[in-house]
Design a protein around this motif. Sequence first.
Motif, PDB file in Angstrom:
ATOM      1  N   LEU A 129       0.830  -1.205   0.000  1.00  0.00           N
ATOM      2  CA  LEU A 129       0.000   0.000   0.000  1.00  0.00           C
ATOM      3  C   LEU A 129       0.864   1.255   0.000  1.00  0.00           C
ATOM      4  O   LEU A 129       0.593   2.207  -0.735  1.00  0.00           O
ATOM      5  CB  LEU A 129      -0.929   0.001   1.219  1.00  0.00           C
ATOM      6  N   ALA A 130       1.913   1.251   0.822  1.00  0.00           N
ATOM      7  CA  ALA A 130       2.815   2.398   0.856  1.00  0.00           C
ATOM      8  C   ALA A 130       3.481   2.610  -0.497  1.00  0.00           C
ATOM      9  O   ALA A 130       3.635   3.754  -0.959  1.00  0.00           O
ATOM     10  CB  ALA A 130       3.871   2.201   1.944  1.00  0.00           C
ATOM     11  N   GLY A 131       3.860   1.512  -1.156  1.00  0.00           N
ATOM     12  CA  GLY A 131       4.472   1.617  -2.470  1.00  0.00           C
ATOM     13  C   GLY A 131       3.524   2.172  -3.514  1.00  0.00           C
ATOM     14  O   GLY A 131       3.917   2.983  -4.370  1.00  0.00           O
ATOM     15  N   GLU A 132       2.258   1.756  -3.449  1.00  0.00           N
ATOM     16  CA  GLU A 132       1.256   2.293  -4.373  1.00  0.00           C
ATOM     17  C   GLU A 132       1.052   3.789  -4.135  1.00  0.00           C
ATOM     18  O   GLU A 132       0.940   4.567  -5.089  1.00  0.00           O
ATOM     19  CB  GLU A 132      -0.075   1.552  -4.182  1.00  0.00           C
ATOM     20  N   MET A 133       0.996   4.198  -2.871  1.00  0.00           N
ATOM     21  CA  MET A 133       0.840   5.622  -2.572  1.00  0.00           C
ATOM     22  C   MET A 133       2.031   6.419  -3.112  1.00  0.00           C
ATOM     23  O   MET A 133       1.863   7.480  -3.724  1.00  0.00           O
ATOM     24  CB  MET A 133       0.696   5.829  -1.061  1.00  0.00           C
ATOM     25  N   LYS A 134       3.214   5.895  -2.895  1.00  0.00           N
ATOM     26  CA  LYS A 134       4.413   6.591  -3.364  1.00  0.00           C
ATOM     27  C   LYS A 134       4.441   6.695  -4.885  1.00  0.00           C
ATOM     28  O   LYS A 134       4.739   7.765  -5.444  1.00  0.00           O
ATOM     29  CB  LYS A 134       5.654   5.863  -2.853  1.00  0.00           C
ATOM     30  N   SER A 135       4.089   5.616  -5.582  1.00  0.00           N
ATOM     31  CA  SER A 135       4.151   5.613  -7.046  1.00  0.00           C
ATOM     32  C   SER A 135       3.125   6.546  -7.667  1.00  0.00           C
ATOM     33  O   SER A 135       3.336   7.067  -8.774  1.00  0.00           O
ATOM     34  CB  SER A 135       3.965   4.190  -7.584  1.00  0.00           C
ATOM     35  N   HIS A 136       2.000   6.775  -6.967  1.00  0.00           N
ATOM     36  CA  HIS A 136       0.959   7.661  -7.483  1.00  0.00           C
ATOM     37  C   HIS A 136       1.041   9.072  -6.909  1.00  0.00           C
ATOM     38  O   HIS A 136       0.164   9.897  -7.153  1.00  0.00           O
ATOM     39  CB  HIS A 136      -0.423   7.069  -7.187  1.00  0.00           C
ATOM     40  N   GLY A 137       2.086   9.361  -6.144  1.00  0.00           N
ATOM     41  CA  GLY A 137       2.260  10.698  -5.606  1.00  0.00           C
ATOM     42  C   GLY A 137       1.248  11.065  -4.535  1.00  0.00           C
ATOM     43  O   GLY A 137       0.861  12.232  -4.411  1.00  0.00           O
ATOM     44  N   ILE A 138       0.819  10.073  -3.749  1.00  0.00           N
ATOM     45  CA  ILE A 138      -0.205  10.267  -2.715  1.00  0.00           C
ATOM     46  C   ILE A 138       0.481  10.366  -1.354  1.00  0.00           C
ATOM     47  O   ILE A 138       1.330   9.528  -1.021  1.00  0.00           O
ATOM     48  CB  ILE A 138      -1.196   9.086  -2.710  1.00  0.00           C
ATOM     49  N   LYS A 139       0.108  11.349  -0.578  1.00  0.00           N
ATOM     50  CA  LYS A 139       0.669  11.490   0.760  1.00  0.00           C
ATOM     51  C   LYS A 139      -0.015  10.511   1.708  1.00  0.00           C
ATOM     52  O   LYS A 139      -1.240  10.457   1.776  1.00  0.00           O
ATOM     53  CB  LYS A 139       0.487  12.917   1.282  1.00  0.00           C
TER      54      LYS A 139
END
Length: 277
Positions: A129-139
């Motif tokens: 989940l953290a990786g998905e947030m990082k890849s999509h530019g989500i804080k």
Amino acid sequence: MTNPCIICVAITGSLPTKADNPAVPISIAEQVESTQEAFEAGATICHAHVRNPDQSPSSDPEKFSRLKEGLEKHCPGMIIQFSTGGRSGAGQERGGMLALKPDMASLSVGSTNFPTRVYENPPALVDWLAGEMKSHGIKAEVEAFDLSHIFRAAQMHREGLISGLPYVQFVMGVKNAMPADREVFDFYVATTKRLFGEKTPWCAAGIGPNQITLNDWAISSGGHARTGLEDNVRLDRTTLAPSNAALVQRVVQLCESYGRSVASTSEAREILGLTTL
């Protein structure tokens, strides 16, 4: 105090129904209307879940997409935060809406006991989940249900799994998890500052009758506040909250009593290191 207070409104959640309080917004249209009222009352973050017509929780990206579109139209500049919580789906289904690129998303970094179940957040799923947030530019907003979760978030930040300015929310008052205890709260604040830096923004959320208590502790201690019908459906023991906006207005009054202004959307984005619209 002069630092503005960010107010997050958790509008719906996964559990409260209209049987608990008729004001709980279920449909997308109801959620948009309720959020707009809360936004106009002073909330600058919308913490969002979506529901099925039978009021059961959902992780359907199409529903999140329609909600995001409605919020962007009717609440310009408001920070949209999607929930990746475990009641709405299983495994990677919990992050299926992250491709929609909301401003923020909640990230529970460890497991804990809930009233009738274990809230499971396996390390592999948390990292994904953290990786998905990082890849999509989500804080990521780290939801800390336990002290260990703050330490885990610090480790993830050091390893680059959580990028940018950290933002930790202490969740207190969940039955079988961390109670609303002032000494523990103060230790959470001190630990967050020690691990992430004195100027790192943080937030607190209290469940049920603990909501107003945590609002008070957070605002008076220089943090930010979460309110809303997801966490608490009442104004007091005998009075149902008439709306999310009414709970937001209560937080605004607390800010005023402690001499803190309510953060505007641009101020909230600056504090959190988000793009200013």
